[in-house]
Enzyme design. Structure first.
Site, PDB file in Angstrom:
ATOM      1  N   GLY A   1     -23.762 -50.207  -3.366  1.00  0.00           N
ATOM      2  CA  GLY A   1     -23.898 -48.964  -2.630  1.00  0.00           C
ATOM      3  C   GLY A   1     -25.018 -48.059  -3.112  1.00  0.00           C
ATOM      4  O   GLY A   1     -26.142 -48.507  -3.374  1.00  0.00           O
TER       5      GLY A   1
ATOM      6  N   TYR B   1      -8.442 -36.927  -2.715  1.00  0.00           N
ATOM      7  CA  TYR B   1      -9.867 -37.270  -2.748  1.00  0.00           C
ATOM      8  C   TYR B   1     -10.715 -36.011  -2.567  1.00  0.00           C
ATOM      9  O   TYR B   1     -11.675 -35.781  -3.311  1.00  0.00           O
ATOM     10  CB  TYR B   1     -10.213 -38.299  -1.678  1.00  0.00           C
ATOM     11  CG  TYR B   1     -11.694 -38.597  -1.625  1.00  0.00           C
ATOM     12  CD1 TYR B   1     -12.330 -39.240  -2.683  1.00  0.00           C
ATOM     13  CD2 TYR B   1     -12.470 -38.196  -0.538  1.00  0.00           C
ATOM     14  CE1 TYR B   1     -13.699 -39.486  -2.653  1.00  0.00           C
ATOM     15  CE2 TYR B   1     -13.828 -38.439  -0.502  1.00  0.00           C
ATOM     16  CZ  TYR B   1     -14.441 -39.087  -1.554  1.00  0.00           C
ATOM     17  OH  TYR B   1     -15.802 -39.316  -1.531  1.00  0.00           O
TER      18      TYR B   1
END
Length: 253
Positions: free
Chosen positions: A13, A153
């Site tokens: 990523g 999150y």
């Protein structure tokens, strides 16, 4: 010696994309990751392609003692780090607070907040004697807004936003720059990890729109790091054209 960048989460990523753009610009790299086979493969590829050198650090940033030992083992000449990219991070699950998996919560908090802190404490102490350095923290639109079922999150990325501001204050006297990079939707392994390997569900996150890709974020990171010494980009929020907020997207594409 060439400049040195230390990148966490370097094997996929945004971290991998950063490794490429920094190597392309002549930086030697300390690559930190958990997957030994991918770490070795990427390191060898970067060295061959860009004629740079690397240090491979096999470590999980959640494991404080092992992380300290791994960083202590880095040769002294490599500890003159110019750029730290705190990229390692993840989301797990997408459930309301009453149905959340506490193991997922621990993983996100331990990685996104505590792991970032562990790495930053070590590397900032390498930078301080040099009166220079640049710390780049990868945050998220989730650190600017809270969205349904994002609870923990979002909380961890709000913490990253607060810590970036605090680092900027605390490290000001040492001439160390700090930047927060906050992406919107980026198509990487992120959603596959969030949905624990469910590739079809992950793919549907980006259905009907063109998301950002890892190279877009790496390019922005290179931009902020390559500014003149007297310029610090405190934070940057980067969205795909098809995304206006954390939840409002145009899937007409």
């Amino acid at each position: 010696m060439s400049k040195i960048a230390l990148i966490t989460g370097a094997t996929s990523g945004i971290g991998e994309a950063c490794a490429h753009i920094f190597a392309q610009n002549g930086y030697n790299l300390i690559l930190v990751a958990r997957r030994a086979d991918r770490l070795a493969k990427i390191a060898h590829h970067l060295e061959a392609k860009y004629a740079i050198t690397t240090q491979q650090v096999l470590a999980d940033i959640r494991e404080k003692e092992n992380l300290n030992k791994a960083f202590e083992a880095i040769p002294a000449e490599w500890k003159k780090v110019d750029v730290l990219i705190n990229n390692a991070g993840l989301s797990q699950g997408l459930d309301p607070i009453d149905k959340g998996n506490t193991d997922d919560w621990d993983t996100m908090i331990d990685t996104n907040v505590k792991g970032l802190l562990y790495v930053t404490k070590i590397v900032s102490n390498w930078m301080i004697p040099n009166k220079s350095g640049h710390i780049v923290n990868i945050g998220s639109i989730a650190g600017q807004e809270v969205y349904p079922n994002g609870n923990v999150y979002c909380a961890t990325k709000h913490a990253v936003d607060a810590l970036s501001k605090a680092m900027r204050i605390d490290l000001l006297q040492h001439d160390i720059k700090v930047t927060a990079i906050n992406p919107g939707m980026v198509e990487t392994e992120f959603s596959v990890v969030r949905f624990k390997g469910d590739a079809e569900r992950a793919k549907n996150v980006y259905a009907g729109l063109e998301p950002l890709i890892a190279d877009d974020i790496a390019d922005a990171i290179w931009y902020v790091v390559s500014r003149p010494k007297h310029v610090n980009i405190n934070d940057m929020l980067i969205m795909p054209t098809a995304q206006a907020t954390a939840t409002l997207v145009n899937r007409a594409g």
